[in-house]
Write a protein that holds these residues in place. Structure first.
Motif, PDB file in Angstrom:
ATOM      1  N   GLY A   1       0.691  -1.281  -0.030  1.00  0.00           N
ATOM      2  CA  GLY A   1      -0.103   0.121  -0.085  1.00  0.00           C
ATOM      3  C   GLY A   1       0.768   1.063   0.104  1.00  0.00           C
ATOM      4  N   GLY A   2       2.025   1.264   0.012  1.00  0.00           N
ATOM      5  CA  GLY A   2       2.854   2.199  -0.220  1.00  0.00           C
ATOM      6  C   GLY A   2       2.867   3.193  -1.389  1.00  0.00           C
ATOM      7  N   SER A   3       3.417   4.273  -1.663  1.00  0.00           N
ATOM      8  CA  SER A   3       3.159   5.245  -2.769  1.00  0.00           C
ATOM      9  C   SER A   3       4.522   5.363  -3.441  1.00  0.00           C
ATOM     10  N   GLU A   4       4.165   5.384  -4.630  1.00  0.00           N
ATOM     11  CA  GLU A   4       5.436   5.722  -5.474  1.00  0.00           C
ATOM     12  C   GLU A   4       5.973   7.109  -5.195  1.00  0.00           C
ATOM     13  N   GLY A   5       7.308   7.262  -4.948  1.00  0.00           N
ATOM     14  CA  GLY A   5       8.175   8.351  -4.778  1.00  0.00           C
ATOM     15  C   GLY A   5       8.217   8.704  -3.297  1.00  0.00           C
ATOM     16  N   ARG A   6       7.515   8.108  -2.331  1.00  0.00           N
ATOM     17  CA  ARG A   6       7.471   8.080  -0.881  1.00  0.00           C
ATOM     18  C   ARG A   6       8.999   7.920  -0.375  1.00  0.00           C
ATOM     19  N   ASP A   7       9.936   7.082  -1.118  1.00  0.00           N
ATOM     20  CA  ASP A   7      11.063   6.842  -0.581  1.00  0.00           C
ATOM     21  C   ASP A   7      12.246   8.006  -0.649  1.00  0.00           C
ATOM     22  N   ARG A   8      11.761   8.872  -1.754  1.00  0.00           N
ATOM     23  CA  ARG A   8      12.737  10.068  -1.946  1.00  0.00           C
ATOM     24  C   ARG A   8      12.144  11.300  -1.633  1.00  0.00           C
ATOM     25  N   ALA A   9      10.591  11.094  -1.261  1.00  0.00           N
ATOM     26  CA  ALA A   9       9.986  12.599  -1.059  1.00  0.00           C
ATOM     27  C   ALA A   9      10.911  13.597  -0.136  1.00  0.00           C
ATOM     28  N   THR A  10      11.248  13.277   0.960  1.00  0.00           N
ATOM     29  CA  THR A  10      11.954  14.105   1.946  1.00  0.00           C
ATOM     30  C   THR A  10      13.165  14.566   1.237  1.00  0.00           C
TER      31      THR A  10
ATOM     32  N   ILE B   1      11.261  23.017   9.320  1.00  0.00           N
ATOM     33  CA  ILE B   1       9.907  22.713   9.189  1.00  0.00           C
ATOM     34  C   ILE B   1       9.519  23.013   7.535  1.00  0.00           C
ATOM     35  N   LEU B   2      10.320  23.457   7.101  1.00  0.00           N
ATOM     36  CA  LEU B   2      10.008  23.910   5.412  1.00  0.00           C
ATOM     37  C   LEU B   2      10.596  23.035   4.771  1.00  0.00           C
ATOM     38  N   CYS B   3      12.145  22.898   4.870  1.00  0.00           N
ATOM     39  CA  CYS B   3      13.087  22.262   4.247  1.00  0.00           C
ATOM     40  C   CYS B   3      12.771  20.731   4.138  1.00  0.00           C
ATOM     41  N   ASN B   4      12.393  19.863   5.093  1.00  0.00           N
ATOM     42  CA  ASN B   4      12.282  18.545   5.167  1.00  0.00           C
ATOM     43  C   ASN B   4      10.672  18.164   5.031  1.00  0.00           C
ATOM     44  N   SER B   5       9.996  19.226   4.705  1.00  0.00           N
ATOM     45  CA  SER B   5       8.657  18.867   4.889  1.00  0.00           C
ATOM     46  C   SER B   5       8.292  18.031   3.558  1.00  0.00           C
ATOM     47  N   GLY B   6       9.145  17.613   2.718  1.00  0.00           N
ATOM     48  CA  GLY B   6       8.641  16.647   1.559  1.00  0.00           C
ATOM     49  C   GLY B   6       8.212  15.524   1.889  1.00  0.00           C
ATOM     50  N   GLY B   7       8.829  15.083   3.090  1.00  0.00           N
ATOM     51  CA  GLY B   7       8.350  13.641   3.585  1.00  0.00           C
ATOM     52  C   GLY B   7       7.078  13.725   3.913  1.00  0.00           C
ATOM     53  N   VAL B   8       6.355  14.545   5.127  1.00  0.00           N
ATOM     54  CA  VAL B   8       5.034  14.507   5.495  1.00  0.00           C
ATOM     55  C   VAL B   8       4.143  14.794   4.146  1.00  0.00           C
ATOM     56  N   ILE B   9       4.591  15.653   3.212  1.00  0.00           N
ATOM     57  CA  ILE B   9       3.722  15.822   2.096  1.00  0.00           C
ATOM     58  C   ILE B   9       3.615  14.461   1.122  1.00  0.00           C
ATOM     59  N   GLY B  10       4.610  14.024   1.160  1.00  0.00           N
ATOM     60  CA  GLY B  10       4.642  12.573   0.378  1.00  0.00           C
ATOM     61  C   GLY B  10       3.834  11.520   1.320  1.00  0.00           C
ATOM     62  N   SER B  11       3.950  11.636   2.448  1.00  0.00           N
ATOM     63  CA  SER B  11       3.078  10.679   3.426  1.00  0.00           C
ATOM     64  C   SER B  11       1.629  10.996   3.241  1.00  0.00           C
ATOM     65  N   TYR B  12       1.340  12.275   3.035  1.00  0.00           N
ATOM     66  CA  TYR B  12      -0.041  12.798   2.966  1.00  0.00           C
ATOM     67  C   TYR B  12      -0.420  12.140   1.591  1.00  0.00           C
ATOM     68  N   PHE B  13       0.179  12.180   0.690  1.00  0.00           N
ATOM     69  CA  PHE B  13      -0.079  11.598  -0.689  1.00  0.00           C
ATOM     70  C   PHE B  13      -0.645  10.142  -0.763  1.00  0.00           C
ATOM     71  N   GLU B  14       0.225   9.399   0.080  1.00  0.00           N
ATOM     72  CA  GLU B  14       0.184   8.000   0.199  1.00  0.00           C
ATOM     73  C   GLU B  14      -1.009   7.801   0.993  1.00  0.00           C
ATOM     74  N   TRP B  15      -1.514   8.544   1.832  1.00  0.00           N
ATOM     75  CA  TRP B  15      -2.619   8.335   2.704  1.00  0.00           C
ATOM     76  C   TRP B  15      -3.933   8.462   2.172  1.00  0.00           C
ATOM     77  N   LEU B  16      -3.765   9.662   1.244  1.00  0.00           N
ATOM     78  CA  LEU B  16      -4.928   9.881   0.470  1.00  0.00           C
ATOM     79  C   LEU B  16      -5.076   8.808  -0.595  1.00  0.00           C
ATOM     80  N   GLN B  17      -4.145   8.360  -1.021  1.00  0.00           N
ATOM     81  CA  GLN B  17      -4.339   7.280  -2.257  1.00  0.00           C
ATOM     82  C   GLN B  17      -4.851   6.010  -1.552  1.00  0.00           C
ATOM     83  N   ASN B  18      -4.320   5.588  -0.407  1.00  0.00           N
ATOM     84  CA  ASN B  18      -5.009   4.406   0.418  1.00  0.00           C
ATOM     85  C   ASN B  18      -6.549   4.658   0.788  1.00  0.00           C
ATOM     86  N   ARG B  19      -6.853   5.884   1.204  1.00  0.00           N
ATOM     87  CA  ARG B  19      -8.186   6.033   1.586  1.00  0.00           C
ATOM     88  C   ARG B  19      -9.195   6.156   0.638  1.00  0.00           C
TER      89      ARG B  19
END
Length: 427
Positions: free
Chosen positions: A191-200, A350-368
């Motif tokens: 259930g993971g998302s493409e690109g989550r590994d490199r998002a941060t 909180i700005l620079c490394n926020s790609g990780g939580v944004i990528g997580s949000y995309f994964e969460w949306l896809q699962n939902r």
């Protein structure tokens, strides 16, 4: 080697996040009642649990989960496995997650946690049992609409797969399919998302790129150093190298290497896989003392390891014109003042490394929603989102004639304050 002791790490991180919060709260004249709420955590869990080792002995581990605030949505934040994990470190990291998710405009609050251990001392089967037992002990303190963990220091997609499997096994068959998004950062097959590994790392790179564009700086042939060559450090370096920048120094938990002619990113990554995850003795590089790392001649410095690595003791040694914070809280308050006075740009965590939580949000949306997005779609969405956030912070800093961290905090805190003002305080 990364040298901060556990005591220095936890005290500095908690003091830093509170200092940063109070500074921004003063600037926005934050409602005193809301300030009281945001100054403390909602929930703090400390769990002691036994696990049988491969040799039959039982060890008792201590796990933590701190839920700071959920005014904007479910708690969100990583789980780390590291000897420095304790309640104060988890509190600091959870607060940073609250500001990070708010700044990013996500429907999330902030949480953090983990287990106090050195994973290198345990086998894969032992780590699996530790993870599953911790997940079981957490019970309904986590959940897909309540608190959603993700990978962090020394945890990865495999860790998340063990968590989701254990969590789902506690639910009825009819409920299991509804709980896949209890964690993010899962393997693609789970259930993971493409690109989550490199998002941060991609997000760190994008912030550097956006900053350079604002300053009319060409990244080609710019030299950068990276502290921590795990997931974040590798992917940041990978994308910077594609832009023509040169990696000239790396530090990890085992040592420090440098080469002013450049270190090939892919080659270093491949070398680490066959060297027990260590950069030590990488060919065509020289070993340096730990304390010399931040003084390396470079243009961009990327701390992507643990907190409180750039301090008043080493800030003056930094030759880079830009610090891009891939880690959470890598620069302490005193060091930041020194760097800003020296004209060094800082893209805050909180700005620079926020790609990780944004990528997580995309994964969460896809699962939902039962969707599967392609890699190019994920990265395009991430690029667009990161640009919006960066521009907002940069413009706010220009308007205030101030630093980017304070501007980022101001934006994050004002969004949460607005939610409380509109909803009121129960009862």
């Amino acid at each position: 080697m990364i040298t901060k002791s556990k005591k220095e790490l936890k005290q500095g991180m908690l003091e830093n996040v509170m200092s940063q919060f109070n500074h921004a709260a003063d600037i926005v004249d934050l409602n005193p009642n809301i300030r009281k709420i945001l100054s403390i955590t909602n929930n703090e869990l400390i769990i002691h649990f036994p696990v049988k080792m491969d040799n039959g002995d039982v060890e008792v581990f201590t796990g933590y989960r701190v839920q700071h605030n959920n005014a904007l949505g479910p708690y969100k934040g990583g789980l780390r496995y590291h000897p420095t994990v304790d309640i104060d470190a988890a509190k600091a990291l959870a607060m940073w997650m609250t500001w990070k998710t708010s700044l990013a405009g996500l429907p999330y609050g902030g949480a953090k946690g983990g287990i106090q251990l050195d994973p290198s001392k345990y086998s894969t089967t032992e780590l699996e049992r530790i993870t599953r037992r911790f997940t079981y002990a957490l019970g309904d303190n986590i959940g897909p609409e309540h608190d959603i963990p993700a990978p962090d220091v020394n945890t990865n997609s495999q860790t998340m797969a063990w968590i989701v499997d254990t969590y789902m096994s506690t639910k009825s068959p009819a409920e299991r399919s509804k709980n896949q998004h209890v964690v993010t950062g899962k393997p693609l097959g789970s259930g993971g998302s493409e690109g989550r590994d490199r998002a941060t790392g991609y997000g760190v790179f994008l912030n550097i790129k956006f900053w350079a564009e604002k300053k009319k700086i060409d990244l080609k042939n710019k030299r950068f150093i990276v502290q921590g060559f795990g997931n974040v450090g590798f992917w940041t370096s990978y994308f910077l190298e594609l832009e023509g920048a040169k990696l000239v120094g790396v530090q990890d938990a085992f040592g420090t290497i440098a080469n002013q002619e450049g270190i090939a990113v892919a080659q270093l990554n491949d070398y680490m896989q066959g060297n027990k995850g260590s950069i030590v003795d990488f060919p065509n590089s020289v070993a340096l003392p730990t304390e010399d790392f931040f003084g390396l001649d470079c243009d961009i410095c990327i701390p992507a390891a643990l907190g409180n690595q750039i301090t008043a003791e080493n800030a003056d040694k930094i030759k880079a014109f830009l610090i891009a914070e891939g880690a959470n809280g890598p620069t302490d308050v005193e060091a930041e003042e020194i760097l800003l006075n020296n004209g060094v740009g800082i893209i805050p965590d909180i700005l620079c490394n926020s790609g990780g939580v944004i990528g997580s949000y995309f994964e969460w949306l896809q699962n939902r929603n039962g969707e599967l997005w392609q890699l190019d779609e994920v990265l395009a969405k991430l690029d667009k989102k990161m640009k919006e956030i960066f521009d907002r912070v940069y413009v706010k800093a220009e308007e205030r004639n101030g630093d980017m961290r304070t501007s980022a905090y101001v934006i994050a805190i004002e969004r949460i304050e607005k939610a409380y003002v509109q909803r009121g305080i129960f009862p």
